[in-house]
Motif scaffolding. Structure first.
Motif, PDB file in Angstrom:
ATOM      1  N   SER A  97       0.827  -1.217   0.000  1.00  0.00           N
ATOM      2  CA  SER A  97       0.000   0.000   0.000  1.00  0.00           C
ATOM      3  C   SER A  97       0.857   1.261   0.000  1.00  0.00           C
ATOM      4  N   VAL A  98       0.317   2.292  -0.631  1.00  0.00           N
ATOM      5  CA  VAL A  98       0.929   3.613  -0.534  1.00  0.00           C
ATOM      6  C   VAL A  98      -0.024   4.498   0.275  1.00  0.00           C
ATOM      7  N   ILE A  99       0.479   4.998   1.383  1.00  0.00           N
ATOM      8  CA  ILE A  99      -0.344   5.768   2.320  1.00  0.00           C
ATOM      9  C   ILE A  99       0.151   7.214   2.369  1.00  0.00           C
ATOM     10  N   MET A 100      -0.758   8.143   2.206  1.00  0.00           N
ATOM     11  CA  MET A 100      -0.416   9.555   2.385  1.00  0.00           C
ATOM     12  C   MET A 100      -0.906   9.964   3.770  1.00  0.00           C
ATOM     13  N   GLN A 101      -0.018  10.465   4.585  1.00  0.00           N
ATOM     14  CA  GLN A 101      -0.459  10.795   5.940  1.00  0.00           C
ATOM     15  C   GLN A 101      -0.331  12.285   6.251  1.00  0.00           C
ATOM     16  N   LEU A 102      -1.260  12.743   7.057  1.00  0.00           N
ATOM     17  CA  LEU A 102      -1.377  14.150   7.410  1.00  0.00           C
ATOM     18  C   LEU A 102      -1.326  14.210   8.939  1.00  0.00           C
ATOM     19  N   ALA A 103      -0.431  15.037   9.485  1.00  0.00           N
ATOM     20  CA  ALA A 103      -0.269  15.092  10.946  1.00  0.00           C
ATOM     21  C   ALA A 103      -1.415  15.855  11.602  1.00  0.00           C
ATOM     22  N   LYS A 104      -1.857  15.372  12.765  1.00  0.00           N
ATOM     23  CA  LYS A 104      -2.924  16.041  13.508  1.00  0.00           C
ATOM     24  C   LYS A 104      -2.539  17.492  13.819  1.00  0.00           C
ATOM     25  N   THR A 105      -1.285  17.722  14.145  1.00  0.00           N
ATOM     26  CA  THR A 105      -0.851  19.101  14.448  1.00  0.00           C
ATOM     27  C   THR A 105      -1.100  20.016  13.250  1.00  0.00           C
ATOM     28  N   ASP A 106      -0.860  19.510  12.041  1.00  0.00           N
ATOM     29  CA  ASP A 106      -1.117  20.316  10.838  1.00  0.00           C
ATOM     30  C   ASP A 106      -2.615  20.520  10.632  1.00  0.00           C
ATOM     31  N   ILE A 107      -3.373  19.470  10.871  1.00  0.00           N
ATOM     32  CA  ILE A 107      -4.823  19.573  10.690  1.00  0.00           C
ATOM     33  C   ILE A 107      -5.402  20.599  11.661  1.00  0.00           C
ATOM     34  N   ASP A 108      -4.984  20.531  12.916  1.00  0.00           N
ATOM     35  CA  ASP A 108      -5.497  21.477  13.914  1.00  0.00           C
ATOM     36  C   ASP A 108      -5.134  22.915  13.544  1.00  0.00           C
ATOM     37  N   ARG A 109      -3.937  23.091  12.998  1.00  0.00           N
ATOM     38  CA  ARG A 109      -3.534  24.427  12.561  1.00  0.00           C
ATOM     39  C   ARG A 109      -4.414  24.902  11.390  1.00  0.00           C
ATOM     40  N   LEU A 110      -4.668  24.000  10.446  1.00  0.00           N
ATOM     41  CA  LEU A 110      -5.541  24.353   9.312  1.00  0.00           C
ATOM     42  C   LEU A 110      -6.926  24.775   9.809  1.00  0.00           C
ATOM     43  N   TYR A 111      -7.450  24.042  10.805  1.00  0.00           N
ATOM     44  CA  TYR A 111      -8.764  24.377  11.366  1.00  0.00           C
ATOM     45  C   TYR A 111      -8.759  25.816  11.893  1.00  0.00           C
ATOM     46  N   ASP A 112      -7.665  26.175  12.557  1.00  0.00           N
ATOM     47  CA  ASP A 112      -7.592  27.523  13.127  1.00  0.00           C
ATOM     48  C   ASP A 112      -7.421  28.593  12.056  1.00  0.00           C
ATOM     49  N   GLU A 113      -6.665  28.252  11.037  1.00  0.00           N
ATOM     50  CA  GLU A 113      -6.314  29.262  10.021  1.00  0.00           C
ATOM     51  C   GLU A 113      -7.428  29.532   9.035  1.00  0.00           C
ATOM     52  N   ASN A 114      -8.199  28.493   8.725  1.00  0.00           N
ATOM     53  CA  ASN A 114      -9.129  28.626   7.608  1.00  0.00           C
ATOM     54  C   ASN A 114     -10.433  27.854   7.877  1.00  0.00           C
ATOM     55  N   PRO A 115     -11.543  28.588   8.044  1.00  0.00           N
ATOM     56  CA  PRO A 115     -12.821  27.926   8.340  1.00  0.00           C
ATOM     57  C   PRO A 115     -13.243  26.909   7.271  1.00  0.00           C
ATOM     58  N   LEU A 116     -12.692  27.052   6.053  1.00  0.00           N
ATOM     59  CA  LEU A 116     -13.035  26.074   5.023  1.00  0.00           C
ATOM     60  C   LEU A 116     -12.529  24.691   5.415  1.00  0.00           C
ATOM     61  N   PHE A 117     -11.376  24.634   6.050  1.00  0.00           N
ATOM     62  CA  PHE A 117     -10.847  23.339   6.487  1.00  0.00           C
ATOM     63  C   PHE A 117     -11.652  22.794   7.662  1.00  0.00           C
ATOM     64  N   GLU A 118     -12.120  23.704   8.492  1.00  0.00           N
ATOM     65  CA  GLU A 118     -13.018  23.300   9.581  1.00  0.00           C
ATOM     66  C   GLU A 118     -14.230  22.574   8.972  1.00  0.00           C
ATOM     67  N   ARG A 119     -14.755  23.154   7.918  1.00  0.00           N
ATOM     68  CA  ARG A 119     -15.892  22.514   7.239  1.00  0.00           C
ATOM     69  C   ARG A 119     -15.491  21.166   6.654  1.00  0.00           C
ATOM     70  N   PHE A 120     -14.345  21.137   5.992  1.00  0.00           N
ATOM     71  CA  PHE A 120     -13.845  19.889   5.411  1.00  0.00           C
ATOM     72  C   PHE A 120     -13.766  18.815   6.510  1.00  0.00           C
ATOM     73  N   GLY A 121     -13.214  19.195   7.653  1.00  0.00           N
ATOM     74  CA  GLY A 121     -13.113  18.260   8.782  1.00  0.00           C
ATOM     75  C   GLY A 121     -14.476  17.775   9.223  1.00  0.00           C
ATOM     76  N   ARG A 122     -15.412  18.704   9.346  1.00  0.00           N
ATOM     77  CA  ARG A 122     -16.758  18.317   9.783  1.00  0.00           C
ATOM     78  C   ARG A 122     -17.395  17.344   8.789  1.00  0.00           C
ATOM     79  N   LEU A 123     -17.293  17.663   7.509  1.00  0.00           N
ATOM     80  CA  LEU A 123     -17.929  16.816   6.499  1.00  0.00           C
ATOM     81  C   LEU A 123     -17.282  15.431   6.439  1.00  0.00           C
ATOM     82  N   MET A 124     -15.963  15.393   6.598  1.00  0.00           N
ATOM     83  CA  MET A 124     -15.260  14.106   6.602  1.00  0.00           C
ATOM     84  C   MET A 124     -15.730  13.248   7.775  1.00  0.00           C
ATOM     85  N   ILE A 125     -15.817  13.883   8.939  1.00  0.00           N
ATOM     86  CA  ILE A 125     -16.202  13.131  10.133  1.00  0.00           C
ATOM     87  C   ILE A 125     -17.659  12.685  10.025  1.00  0.00           C
TER      88      ILE A 125
END
Lengths: 196, 196
Positions: B101-129
């Motif tokens: 398998s080839v896995i692309m991974q995204l660190a939680k620290t980066d995700i949390d920063r994206l949530y703070d920086e840009n509400p669009l990512f907050e939405r992306f997170g909500r929709l994914m969950i």
């Protein structure tokens, strides 16, 4: 608005008093008698429910009339038939008040508008769903990993309210066993207790 | 970044090309051999995983060494040990590549920063969950409402990839039955097929 709801909001996001006020006004209140349904199969679930007091359970009914209880929710808990709520399709579950309950409901249309208007609510939504997701994953892991007896012991340990307030046949249905099997488990545990 | 990931992002939120670029740069790539683990019990899960190619499963191991498979994820799917990821506590599950398998991974620290920086990512997170929540609720309902045979039929109908690509003993573990029981179910279904 109950103080607990205030606290939950404040713990998750920083709203001004005006924002909290306008949020409160969106809720409508429903009073349910014991045994009354909040939602039945075939209905579309268009609300998120906050249980101000009382207790609800959701369950599925199989073709032979058997009930399979998904979960119980008590005062200060949140619930919705998420499948129907998100997809807009008729639901397949029943949500029943198993105690006289006061339910505060919030319409999906209002929630979606809040998401668009204020990123703080978007965050609130994400955090709420994360919590719900965790709870459902734990229930899932218990199905995978534990026997009915282990699930009952875990229930007593982590959610004593269920054991104290919910009828045995509902608990059996939640554990995925017959009421007679739950009685046997309880007797065995009592004997172990008195023997130790 | 694979085109599918682009599409998923575009379907959920409206990002500029610059925002997409900076998002892409946050991923790191891991190549796993068949049978290699992405995460083992006791480790803290600090990433969200996107499966670029291959297949992973997560499972719990009981005290007697028995494996209980939670789910399979194929190319273009997302997964994380959400319990450990959210709480920061050591996880109890194994995530194993059951194909190279080839896995692309995204660190939680980066995700949390994206949530703070840009509400669009907050939405992306909500929709994914929300999507993850739906999937887990469905799995939950299948435990409540369906027999192992019904679960197997549903699997063939809705997720033929699992039946085509996953070893039978893993499928049995996913259904919560012994491999011999799955063999019996498969034989019975074949006989019904040839008899009809």
């Amino acid at each position: 608005m109950p103080e607990v709801l205030h606290q939950q909001l404040r713990q998750m996001i920083r709203l001004s008093e005006a924002e909290i006020e306008s949020f409160i006004r969106l809720f409508t209140i429903r009073h349910l008698k014991k045994g009354e349904n909040l939602l039945i199969p075939g209905e579309i679930c268009r609300h998120l429910f906050f249980i101000r007091s009382g207790c609800i359970r959701y369950y599925y009914t199989s073709d032979n009339g058997e009930e399979h209880t998904g979960q119980f929710f008590f005062e200060n808990g949140w619930y919705t038939d998420f499948e129907s709520y998100l997809t807009g399709k008729p639901g397949t579950q029943t949500i029943e008040a198993i105690e006289a309950s006061v339910i505060m409901q919030l319409a999906k249309t209002d929630i979606d508008r809040l998401y668009d208007e204020n990123p703080l609510f978007e965050r609130f939504g994400r955090l709420m769903i994360e919590q719900g997701f965790l709870a459902v994953k734990r229930r899932n892991a218990s199905f995978l990993n534990e026997s009915p007896e282990e699930r009952y012991l875990e229930l007593m340990r982590t959610r004593p309210k269920v054991v104290e307030r919910v009828a045995l046949h509902h608990i059996a249905s939640y554990l995925g066993i017959k009421p007679e099997s739950l009685s046997r488990i309880r007797k065995r545990l009592q004997m172990q207790d008195s023997g130790s």
